[in-house]
Design a protein around this motif. Structure first.
Motif, PDB file in Angstrom:
ATOM      1  N   GLY A 135       5.618 169.691  26.138  1.00  0.00           N
ATOM      2  CA  GLY A 135       6.471 168.581  26.527  1.00  0.00           C
ATOM      3  C   GLY A 135       7.951 168.766  26.221  1.00  0.00           C
ATOM      4  N   VAL A 136       8.329 169.936  25.684  1.00  0.00           N
ATOM      5  CA  VAL A 136       9.736 170.225  25.420  1.00  0.00           C
ATOM      6  C   VAL A 136      10.429 170.471  26.762  1.00  0.00           C
ATOM      7  CG1 VAL A 136      11.348 171.860  24.356  1.00  0.00           C
ATOM      8  CG2 VAL A 136       9.227 171.221  23.164  1.00  0.00           C
ATOM      9  N   VAL A 137      11.585 169.864  26.954  1.00  0.00           N
ATOM     10  CA  VAL A 137      12.373 170.100  28.159  1.00  0.00           C
ATOM     11  C   VAL A 137      13.375 171.203  27.834  1.00  0.00           C
ATOM     12  CG1 VAL A 137      13.981 169.105  29.825  1.00  0.00           C
ATOM     13  CG2 VAL A 137      12.091 167.720  28.925  1.00  0.00           C
ATOM     14  N   VAL A 138      13.325 172.285  28.599  1.00  0.00           N
ATOM     15  CA  VAL A 138      14.232 173.416  28.410  1.00  0.00           C
ATOM     16  C   VAL A 138      15.166 173.452  29.622  1.00  0.00           C
ATOM     17  CG1 VAL A 138      14.424 175.914  28.110  1.00  0.00           C
ATOM     18  CG2 VAL A 138      12.479 174.687  27.111  1.00  0.00           C
ATOM     19  N   ARG A 139      16.456 173.254  29.343  1.00  0.00           N
ATOM     20  CA  ARG A 139      17.446 173.230  30.427  1.00  0.00           C
ATOM     21  C   ARG A 139      18.461 174.349  30.238  1.00  0.00           C
ATOM     22  NH1 ARG A 139      19.948 167.389  30.561  1.00  0.00           N
ATOM     23  NH2 ARG A 139      19.849 167.603  28.303  1.00  0.00           N
ATOM     24  N   ARG A 140      18.811 174.982  31.338  1.00  0.00           N
ATOM     25  CA  ARG A 140      19.808 176.057  31.355  1.00  0.00           C
ATOM     26  C   ARG A 140      20.855 175.682  32.396  1.00  0.00           C
ATOM     27  NH1 ARG A 140      19.354 181.774  30.183  1.00  0.00           N
ATOM     28  NH2 ARG A 140      17.195 181.270  29.642  1.00  0.00           N
TER      29      ARG A 140
END
Length: 156
Positions: free
Chosen positions: A48-53
């Motif tokens: 459920g971790v949101v990883v944004r780049r």
């Protein structure tokens, strides 16, 4: 959150050199490009971790950014959300002077690069200083809001 500000990194990277020579990753041949980084991102996003780049780029884009663009499908396959923002659209934003990662809005990792895109000898700087972490979070969110999702970005 990961903010990338440079138009090139490690130009001596064998994968980049191979790309310049015409090698392209095959999305259907996952075993040829999937690695430990993809496992880590996939595991995190699975929890459920949101990883944004977010990549802020000069246009027309450099060959290195074109390489990144061509390979971004691997980030997305692992679960990252990726957006692009032309540098021209950032003139009214206060941005840190270097790339960073922000973890849980509590810790920042700054990457310091040499002029030719190599990670400097002491190029990793961690901080939990609230003011610096907040600066990164605010800057990232402001830029993220105006950035274009990878699926919609058409580099020029």
């Amino acid at each position: 959150m990961h903010l990338e500000l440079r138009d090139s990194y490690m130009l001596d990277d064998p994968e980049f050199i191979a790309w310049q020579q015409g090698k392209r990753l095959d999305p259907a041949d996952r075993s040829s490009w999937w690695g430990g980084w993809h496992d880590a991102v996939s595991e995190a996003t699975g929890r459920g971790v949101v990883v944004r780049r977010l990549r802020i780029v000069s246009e027309p884009i450099s060959d290195y950014v074109r390489y990144e663009y061509d390979c971004t499908f691997t980030n997305i396959a692992a679960g990252e959300l990726v957006r692009w923002l032309p540098r021209r659209q950032t003139t009214d934003l206060a941005l840190p002077g270097t790339d960073f990662w922000l973890f849980d809005s509590a810790q920042a990792l700054f990457h310091h690069f040499t002029g030719n895109g190599q990670l400097d000898q002491d190029g990793r700087e961690y901080t939990e200083e609230p003011e610096r972490v907040k600066l990164c979070a605010v800057a990232f969110e402001a830029a993220w809001q105006r950035a274009v999702p990878h699926e919609e970005y058409r580099p020029r």
